[in-house]
Design an enzyme around this catalytic site. Structure first.
Site, mmCIF file in Angstrom:
data_model
loop_
_atom_site.group_PDB
_atom_site.id
_atom_site.type_symbol
_atom_site.label_atom_id
_atom_site.label_comp_id
_atom_site.label_asym_id
_atom_site.label_seq_id
_atom_site.Cartn_x
_atom_site.Cartn_y
_atom_site.Cartn_z
ATOM 1 N N CYS A 122 19.740 33.942 -36.723
ATOM 2 C CA CYS A 122 19.999 34.603 -37.999
ATOM 3 C C CYS A 122 18.880 35.544 -38.421
ATOM 4 O O CYS A 122 19.039 36.303 -39.385
ATOM 5 C CB CYS A 122 20.227 33.554 -39.084
ATOM 6 S SG CYS A 122 21.528 32.371 -38.665
ATOM 7 N N HIS A 258 19.578 36.511 -45.726
ATOM 8 C CA HIS A 258 20.583 36.020 -44.782
ATOM 9 C C HIS A 258 21.641 35.250 -45.551
ATOM 10 O O HIS A 258 21.329 34.404 -46.404
ATOM 11 C CB HIS A 258 19.915 35.136 -43.733
ATOM 12 C CG HIS A 258 20.860 34.315 -42.923
ATOM 13 N ND1 HIS A 258 21.994 34.839 -42.347
ATOM 14 C CD2 HIS A 258 20.853 32.986 -42.604
ATOM 15 C CE1 HIS A 258 22.643 33.883 -41.714
ATOM 16 N NE2 HIS A 258 21.974 32.754 -41.852
ATOM 17 N N ASN A 289 28.834 32.623 -42.979
ATOM 18 C CA ASN A 289 27.578 32.824 -42.258
ATOM 19 C C ASN A 289 27.883 33.499 -40.923
ATOM 20 O O ASN A 289 28.464 32.882 -40.034
ATOM 21 C CB ASN A 289 26.900 31.471 -42.050
ATOM 22 C CG ASN A 289 25.577 31.572 -41.306
ATOM 23 O OD1 ASN A 289 25.258 32.582 -40.685
ATOM 24 N ND2 ASN A 289 24.809 30.492 -41.348
#
Length: 333
Positions: A122, A258, A289
């Site tokens: 990420c 993020h 996500n």
């Protein structure tokens, strides 16, 4: 004395264009609840996620990347032939070699651009952005395409109550090019490998190949440990990025963390004491996500909706498996 000539790159680098691609299939929480014992209310309260996008067979890692990249190149006002390097961050391209970046570079019509993949979870977009900035200032490329792309639906265990609702698919891309003034700040990045077990693939590919396990490998995580690390440690990294750029929270226009979990985002906003005037990306609500794709996708949406505008000062921070992280301050394209 060295006989090597000094590099002749640009004095600075900046993001010139951004593009995104979200798969056509929108998956609400109700679909996730078919396999796990939970509720829509629980998922929303724990993560903020209402829907996510899942790719179909045609929406491959390469195909989504090409779509997002085409938009970024057009937004930057250049042609694909001017791209000198293609950097792709992904953990869901299942061919060990060749790098999917080479396929993307070819399909876009670049002129034999350098192309390679990176695996930084990420934080991958931040890693790629930092590499791109270095290439431009060093002079090895005038324009660099940085792509974050994932098909995490391929790595989701739909029966894992802790993670089944988290992940989505998509691609985000930016074109980085020369600038006469600082527009990408110093990067604060690093890793904490002693915590690598908190987010990981369930089993190695070799276990699946040899038949030692029957279920396809998936991503798993220790939710509470990851939450605590992200809330307490990543807020410190974000502050370090502000300090390195020579600004404070009151100078920010936009915060693009993020898109892992809205509770983490809210906690970071509070810890950083961001003013209410700062626009906070909350793309996680409808995109989930998407790992390396989450920051450029969120950036693209903020600009497209008018919640952020060209020239705004934004703090971006990515963090995830490894555990790795990268934060910097940028001027939006």
């Amino acid at each position: 004395m060295s006989k090597i000539k000094p590099a002749k790159g640009a004095p600075y680098a900046r993001i010139l264009g951004v593009g995104g691609y979200r798969p056509t299939r929108v998956v609400p929480n109700e679909v996730i609840l078919e396999k796990i014992d939970s509720s829509d209310e629980w998922i929303r309260s724990r993560s903020g996620i209402q829907t996510r996008h899942w790719a179909n067979d045609e929406e491959t890692v390469a195909a989504m990347s090409v779509e997002a990249s085409g938009k970024a190149i057009a937004d930057a006002g250049i042609t694909a032939e001017q791209i000198g390097a293609v950097v792709v961050s992904t953990v869901s391209h299942f061919k060990q070699t060749p790098a999917v970046a080479t396929e993307i570079a070819d399909k876009l019509g670049t002129n034999k651009a350098a192309a390679f993949d990176i695996s930084a979870g990420c934080a991958g977009f931040g890693y790629g952005l930092t590499l791109a900035k270095g290439m431009i200032v060093e002079g090895s490329a005038e324009y660099v395409l940085v792509i974050g792309v994932e098909r995490l639906s391929d790595l989701t265990d739909l029966e894992d109550r802790a993670t089944a609702f988290l992940f989505g698919d998509g691609a985000g891309a930016v074109v980085v090019g020369p600038s006469d003034e600082p527009a990408i700040g110093p990067t604060v990045w690093g890793s904490e490998g002693d915590k690598s077990e908190t987010i990981k693939q369930t089993v190695p590919w070799t276990d699946y190949r040899t038949g030692e396990v029957e279920r396809f490998p998936a991503i798993t995580q220790e939710g509470q440990a990851v939450f605590r690390w992200a809330v307490f440690e990543m807020a410190k990294v974000a502050q370090q990025a502000l300090d390195a750029a020579g600004i404070d929270a009151t100078d920010l226009d936009v915060f693009i963390p993020h898109q892992a979990n809205e509770r983490i985002i809210d906690s970071m906003v509070k810890t950083l004491k961001l003013p209410e005037s700062v626009t906070v990306a909350r793309d996680v609500r409808t995109t989930g996500n998407t790992s390396a794709a989450s920051i450029p996708l969120a950036m693209e949406r903020l600009l497209a909706t008018g919640e952020a505008k060209s020239g705004d000062t934004a703090l971006v921070i990515g963090f995830g498996a490894g555990l790795v992280y990268a934060a910097t301050v940028v001027t939006l394209p």
